[in-house]
Design an enzyme around this catalytic site. Structure first.
Site, PDB file in Angstrom:
ATOM      1  N   TYR A  22       0.817  -1.198   0.000  1.00 20.66           N
ATOM      2  CA  TYR A  22       0.000   0.000   0.000  1.00 20.66           C
ATOM      3  C   TYR A  22       0.860   1.260   0.000  1.00 20.66           C
ATOM      4  O   TYR A  22       1.836   1.371   0.737  1.00 20.66           O
ATOM      5  CB  TYR A  22      -0.921   0.025   1.233  1.00 20.66           C
ATOM      6  CG  TYR A  22      -1.451   1.390   1.423  1.00 20.66           C
ATOM      7  CD1 TYR A  22      -2.421   1.850   0.552  1.00 20.66           C
ATOM      8  CD2 TYR A  22      -0.892   2.250   2.347  1.00 20.66           C
ATOM      9  CE1 TYR A  22      -2.850   3.140   0.628  1.00 20.66           C
ATOM     10  CE2 TYR A  22      -1.324   3.544   2.431  1.00 20.66           C
ATOM     11  CZ  TYR A  22      -2.304   3.989   1.564  1.00 20.66           C
ATOM     12  OH  TYR A  22      -2.704   5.275   1.627  1.00 20.66           O
ATOM     13  N   HIS A  70      -2.024   0.725   7.288  1.00 17.34           N
ATOM     14  CA  HIS A  70      -3.176   0.380   6.451  1.00 17.34           C
ATOM     15  C   HIS A  70      -3.792  -0.954   6.876  1.00 17.34           C
ATOM     16  O   HIS A  70      -4.200  -1.749   6.037  1.00 17.34           O
ATOM     17  CB  HIS A  70      -2.758   0.346   4.976  1.00 17.34           C
ATOM     18  CG  HIS A  70      -3.789   0.937   4.057  1.00 17.34           C
ATOM     19  ND1 HIS A  70      -4.706   0.173   3.393  1.00 17.34           N
ATOM     20  CD2 HIS A  70      -4.040   2.213   3.688  1.00 17.34           C
ATOM     21  CE1 HIS A  70      -5.482   0.952   2.652  1.00 17.34           C
ATOM     22  NE2 HIS A  70      -5.096   2.197   2.816  1.00 17.34           N
TER      23      HIS A  70
HETATM   24  C1  GCO Z   1      -4.523   7.464   3.427  1.00 17.95           C
HETATM   25  C2  GCO Z   1      -5.283   6.301   2.911  1.00 17.95           C
HETATM   26  C3  GCO Z   1      -5.809   6.332   1.510  1.00 17.95           C
HETATM   27  C4  GCO Z   1      -6.756   5.203   1.204  1.00 17.95           C
HETATM   28  C5  GCO Z   1      -7.696   5.555   0.108  1.00 17.95           C
HETATM   29  C6  GCO Z   1      -8.676   4.449  -0.207  1.00 17.95           C
HETATM   30  O1  GCO Z   1      -4.344   8.421   2.704  1.00 17.95           O
HETATM   31  O2  GCO Z   1      -4.162   7.389   4.595  1.00 17.95           O
HETATM   32  O3  GCO Z   1      -5.084   5.135   3.553  1.00 17.95           O
HETATM   33  O4  GCO Z   1      -4.913   6.582   0.530  1.00 17.95           O
HETATM   34  O5  GCO Z   1      -6.053   4.043   0.886  1.00 17.95           O
HETATM   35  O6  GCO Z   1      -8.365   6.717   0.442  1.00 17.95           O
HETATM   36  O7  GCO Z   1      -9.478   4.770  -1.294  1.00 17.95           O
HETATM   37 MG    MG Z   2      -4.641   5.651   5.615  1.00 14.45          MG
END
Ligand code: GCO
Ligand code: MG
Length: 451
Positions: free
Chosen positions: A204, A256
């Site tokens: 992520y 995440h």
């Molecule tokens: C953040 C997030 C996001 C999410 C996204 C999902 O910025 O902290 O975790 O990037 O992953 O909004 O659609």
């Molecule tokens: Mg986040």
């Protein structure tokens, strides 16, 4: 007799008798005297139309609500973005909220919020929360425009000149992350979120795996994720960054919700020497029960909340001081009306705000974040991103990112507009209807795992 007429009559009579207005009905004088000074009487206002606008000027599906009123030229904008289910939010607004709202007074923001919230009987989920948020923000925008004041003024006025932000530094190696962080620091960022790609794993917030040669249909394309290697490597990344970047810059990281709870506990302990500004989402919302355990074991500052929908998920975390930063996605919980209450609740428990501010919050939503940030004493930090030129053209009046701060203009309402004709030139794509990274993340043995 309506309430206003009744009040006016009561006030006049009471004034004449030198008595409080509530005695007026009983002791009212026949002598008409001037009513005590009242604000300028504005003609009544009604909602005449509610529009849902889907647009993707930066490639990400955004959902924006426009509420039109009976006063010529007076309308409000709100963010209802739920990028993964944009069409469902559109239906919730167009088919359900719009008929409920036509004819109501958009200045009665609290009543509109409460009645929309209860209008579905079942509540507290995304989609309906996003839909209500769009309506709620649009009403606040209208109140501000009607009053001739920026929304932050209605919320109590500015506590700070501008809003300190963090941005993302991603990379596939320690050096790449360091380089990306330096580039942001050179632009004036004092807070940087760092994310590292793990070799062979879909990580992520990191450089995406290049899959142009992958012929598997997108909806069946599996992403692989294993938490152990990540847990071992992350502290080494921070060690590297502290050596290279020093102690001054504030570093953040987003887990995440991707690791099993005991690994998250270990990670928080291992990261302590690097003094993160915060570690985000160490647990999933389903695992918030772990915070009590975690809190007793680590001094790492904890941020949580973009996936929260229901007050029962976050109120105990705040009231028991189990987190340091609340990171709710404002459109997810229903807009500015609940968000300002969450901020006030947090103030009493010394929890700071760090509202979710990724690419899938529209510039209107970012403007709302900024107005609340400006007026919140217990503001912590704001996640930010630079707006693309296309976004700035579609949404004139976007907050401005400069020297690491987000600046709001001082125009009435949220100070942001929308060029609908231009927005239509950036239609959302329905193929694929959302990016298939979500729901396709699996362990090496093929079992599905948290995104
Ligand atoms: C953040 C997030 C996001 C999410 C996204 C999902 O910025 O902290 O975790 O990037 O992953 O909004 O659609
Ligand atoms: Mg986040």
């Amino acid at each position: 007799m309506n309430r206003r007429q009744w009040l006016q009559q009561s006030t006049v009579g009471a004034g004449a008798a030198g008595l409080p207005w509530f005695f007026a009905g009983r002791f009212g004088s026949a002598q008409p005297v001037a009513a005590p000074a009242q604000g300028k009487q504005l003609p009544p206002l009604k909602i005449t139309d509610v529009k849902t606008i889907l647009t993707a000027p930066a490639g990400i599906r955004l959902v924006v609500v426009k509420i039109v009123t009976s006063e010529p030229g007076l309308y409000g904008l709100g963010c209802a973005t739920f990028t993964q289910r944009a069409r469902v939010v559109e239906t919730a607004i167009d088919k359900y909220l719009k008929p409920f709202l036509i004819g109501k007074n958009p200045l009665d923001v609290e009543d509109i919020w409460q009645s929309c919230f209860l209008s579905s009987y079942w509540r507290n989920g995304p989609v309906l929360g996003n839909a209500i948020s769009g309506v709620d923000m649009a009403c606040w925008d209208i109140v501000g425009k009607r009053a001739g004041m920026p929304v932050y003024q209605l919320l109590g006025g500015k506590c700070r000149k501008a809003v300190d932000t963090y941005r993302h530094a991603n990379g596939a190696t320690f050096q790449e992350v360091e380089k990306a962080a330096r580039a942001l620091m050179e632009q004036g960022q004092r807070y940087v979120r760092v994310q590292l790609a793990m070799p062979g794993l879909f990580t992520y917030g990191s450089t995406k795996i290049d899959d142009k040669d992958d012929k598997t249909p997108a909806n069946a394309r599996t992403r692989t994720w294993e938490p152990r290697a990540y847990g071992r490597t992350l502290p080494k990344l921070f060690e590297h960054l502290r050596k290279q970047l020093g102690d001054e810059v504030e570093l953040l990281h987003d887990v995440h919700e991707r690791v099993p709870p005991p690994l998250a506990v270990q990670l928080c302990k291992d990261l302590e020497p690097y003094q993160l500004f915060f570690l985000e989402d160490p647990f999933s919302p389903e695992d918030v029960g772990w915070f009590k355990n975690l809190r007793q074991q680590t001094s790492t500052a904890l941020a949580m909340g973009e996936l929260f929908n229901n007050p029962n998920e976050f109120v105990p975390l705040i009231a028991e001081r189990l987190i340091d930063f609340i990171r709710i996605h404002i459109s997810q919980i229903g807009g500015l009306t609940p968000a300002r209450k969450v901020a006030a609740l947090c103030e009493f428990f010394n929890v700071r705000t760090a509202w979710h501010g990724p690419g899938d919050v529209s510039p209107v939503g970012h403007a709302a974040n900024v107005h609340l940030d400006l007026a919140t004493p217990n503001f912590g930090i704001q996640e930010a991103r630079p707006f693309t030129q296309a976004e700035q053209d579609v949404f004139p009046g976007c907050p401005v990112l400069k020297d690491g701060y987000l600046w709001s203009n001082d125009k009435p309402g949220f100070g942001i507009d929308m060029d609908e004709k231009l927005a239509a030139k950036f239609p959302i794509t329905d193929d694929p209807p959302f990016d298939y990274n979500w729901g396709n993340l699996r362990r090496r043995d093929g079992s599905i795992t948290k995104p």
